[in-house]
Design a protein around this motif. Structure first.
Motif, PDB file in Angstrom:
ATOM      1  N   UNK A   4       0.800  -1.221   0.000  1.00 38.04           N
ATOM      2  CA  UNK A   4       0.000   0.000   0.000  1.00 38.04           C
ATOM      3  C   UNK A   4       0.837   1.279   0.000  1.00 38.04           C
ATOM      4  N   UNK A   5       1.939   1.303   0.719  1.00 34.58           N
ATOM      5  CA  UNK A   5       2.790   2.492   0.746  1.00 34.58           C
ATOM      6  C   UNK A   5       3.386   2.765  -0.626  1.00 34.58           C
ATOM      7  N   UNK A   6       3.899   1.733  -1.265  1.00 37.72           N
ATOM      8  CA  UNK A   6       4.507   1.898  -2.585  1.00 37.72           C
ATOM      9  C   UNK A   6       3.455   2.286  -3.616  1.00 37.72           C
ATOM     10  N   UNK A   7       2.289   1.672  -3.551  1.00 35.58           N
ATOM     11  CA  UNK A   7       1.210   2.012  -4.477  1.00 35.58           C
ATOM     12  C   UNK A   7       0.783   3.470  -4.309  1.00 35.58           C
ATOM     13  N   UNK A   8       0.685   3.925  -3.086  1.00 33.67           N
ATOM     14  CA  UNK A   8       0.316   5.316  -2.815  1.00 33.67           C
ATOM     15  C   UNK A   8       1.376   6.273  -3.346  1.00 33.67           C
ATOM     16  N   UNK A   9       2.631   5.945  -3.123  1.00 34.55           N
ATOM     17  CA  UNK A   9       3.726   6.766  -3.631  1.00 34.55           C
ATOM     18  C   UNK A   9       3.702   6.819  -5.158  1.00 34.55           C
ATOM     19  N   UNK A  14       2.867   9.788 -10.150  1.00 33.02           N
ATOM     20  CA  UNK A  14       2.211   9.759 -11.460  1.00 33.02           C
ATOM     21  C   UNK A  14       1.274  10.953 -11.608  1.00 33.02           C
ATOM     22  N   UNK A  15       0.637  11.338 -10.529  1.00 32.64           N
ATOM     23  CA  UNK A  15      -0.244  12.495 -10.560  1.00 32.64           C
ATOM     24  C   UNK A  15       0.489  13.806 -10.807  1.00 32.64           C
ATOM     25  N   UNK A  16       1.796  13.765 -10.649  1.00 33.38           N
ATOM     26  CA  UNK A  16       2.615  14.955 -10.896  1.00 33.38           C
ATOM     27  C   UNK A  16       3.380  14.874 -12.211  1.00 33.38           C
ATOM     28  N   UNK A  17       2.981  13.929 -13.064  1.00 36.08           N
ATOM     29  CA  UNK A  17       3.544  13.873 -14.407  1.00 36.08           C
ATOM     30  C   UNK A  17       4.730  12.953 -14.598  1.00 36.08           C
ATOM     31  N   UNK A  18       5.101  12.212 -13.565  1.00 36.16           N
ATOM     32  CA  UNK A  18       6.188  11.250 -13.704  1.00 36.16           C
ATOM     33  C   UNK A  18       5.609   9.906 -14.132  1.00 36.16           C
ATOM     34  N   UNK A  19       6.437   9.067 -14.739  1.00 39.72           N
ATOM     35  CA  UNK A  19       6.050   7.689 -14.987  1.00 39.72           C
ATOM     36  C   UNK A  19       6.435   6.902 -13.745  1.00 39.72           C
ATOM     37  N   UNK A  20       5.501   6.181 -13.170  1.00 39.47           N
ATOM     38  CA  UNK A  20       5.749   5.440 -11.931  1.00 39.47           C
ATOM     39  C   UNK A  20       5.852   3.950 -12.240  1.00 39.47           C
ATOM     40  N   UNK A  21       7.038   3.420 -12.151  1.00 41.92           N
ATOM     41  CA  UNK A  21       7.270   1.994 -12.365  1.00 41.92           C
ATOM     42  C   UNK A  21       7.634   1.367 -11.027  1.00 41.92           C
ATOM     43  N   UNK A  22       6.828   0.433 -10.587  1.00 41.52           N
ATOM     44  CA  UNK A  22       7.118  -0.275  -9.339  1.00 41.52           C
ATOM     45  C   UNK A  22       7.741  -1.611  -9.705  1.00 41.52           C
ATOM     46  N   UNK A  55       9.309   2.767 -21.969  1.00 41.15           N
ATOM     47  CA  UNK A  55       7.848   2.822 -21.937  1.00 41.15           C
ATOM     48  C   UNK A  55       7.340   4.254 -22.043  1.00 41.15           C
ATOM     49  N   UNK A  56       8.008   5.172 -21.380  1.00 39.74           N
ATOM     50  CA  UNK A  56       7.527   6.557 -21.309  1.00 39.74           C
ATOM     51  C   UNK A  56       8.646   7.534 -21.660  1.00 39.74           C
ATOM     52  N   UNK A  57       9.103   7.503 -22.896  1.00 39.60           N
ATOM     53  CA  UNK A  57      10.195   8.408 -23.271  1.00 39.60           C
ATOM     54  C   UNK A  57       9.777   9.868 -23.109  1.00 39.60           C
ATOM     55  N   UNK A  58      10.668  10.661 -22.613  1.00 41.81           N
ATOM     56  CA  UNK A  58      10.405  12.084 -22.470  1.00 41.81           C
ATOM     57  C   UNK A  58       9.821  12.489 -21.129  1.00 41.81           C
ATOM     58  N   UNK A  59       9.270  11.538 -20.369  1.00 40.95           N
ATOM     59  CA  UNK A  59       8.760  11.895 -19.049  1.00 40.95           C
ATOM     60  C   UNK A  59       9.914  11.961 -18.058  1.00 40.95           C
ATOM     61  N   UNK A  60       9.803  12.830 -17.058  1.00 43.54           N
ATOM     62  CA  UNK A  60      10.853  12.894 -16.037  1.00 43.54           C
ATOM     63  C   UNK A  60      10.972  11.558 -15.306  1.00 43.54           C
ATOM     64  N   UNK A  61      12.167  11.249 -14.883  1.00 44.79           N
ATOM     65  CA  UNK A  61      12.414  10.001 -14.176  1.00 44.79           C
ATOM     66  C   UNK A  61      13.039  10.301 -12.825  1.00 44.79           C
ATOM     67  N   UNK A  62      12.431   9.788 -11.785  1.00 42.16           N
ATOM     68  CA  UNK A  62      12.975   9.905 -10.444  1.00 42.16           C
ATOM     69  C   UNK A  62      13.024   8.518  -9.830  1.00 42.16           C
ATOM     70  N   UNK A  63      13.882   8.315  -8.879  1.00 41.42           N
ATOM     71  CA  UNK A  63      14.021   7.016  -8.228  1.00 41.42           C
ATOM     72  C   UNK A  63      13.859   7.186  -6.734  1.00 41.42           C
TER      73      UNK A  63
END
Length: 71
Positions: A4-9, A14-22, A55-63
Motif C-alpha cells: 500500500x505504501x509503494x502504491x500510494x507513492x 504519477x499524478x505529478x507527471x512522472x512515470x511510476x514503475x514499481x 515505456x515513457x520516453x520524455x517523461x521525467x524520471x525519479x528514483x
C-alpha cells in the motif's frame, strides 16, 4: 508488488507527471534471480530505469525506494 505504501507513492508521483514503475529487486516476490546482499541490486535499478525510459520516453524520471525486510 502489492504494498500500500509503494502504491500510494506511485499514484502520487504519477499524478505529478512522472512515470511510476514499481518493481521488486531480484529474488523478492515473484522476481527471478538471486539476492546478493546489495552488491548487484544496483543493476536492477538501472534496468528498471531503462524500462521506464523505453515505456515513457520524455517523461521525467525519479528514483525512490522503501526499506525492505532484508535491509
Amino acid at each position: 508488488m502489492r504494498n500500500p505504501l509503494v502504491a500510494s507513492l506511485a499514484r502520487a508521483v504519477a499524478g505529478r507527471g512522472f512515470y511510476a514503475l514499481r518493481f521488486n529487486f531480484r529474488s523478492v516476490g515473484e522476481s527471478e534471480g538471486e539476492w546478493t546482499d546489495g552488491r548487484e541490486e544496483w543493476r536492477d535499478i538501472a534496468d528498471a530505469a531503462d524500462e521506464a525510459r523505453r515505456i515513457a520516453p520524455g517523461l521525467p524520471l525519479g528514483v525512490t525506494r522503501t526499506r525492505s525486510a532484508r535491509g
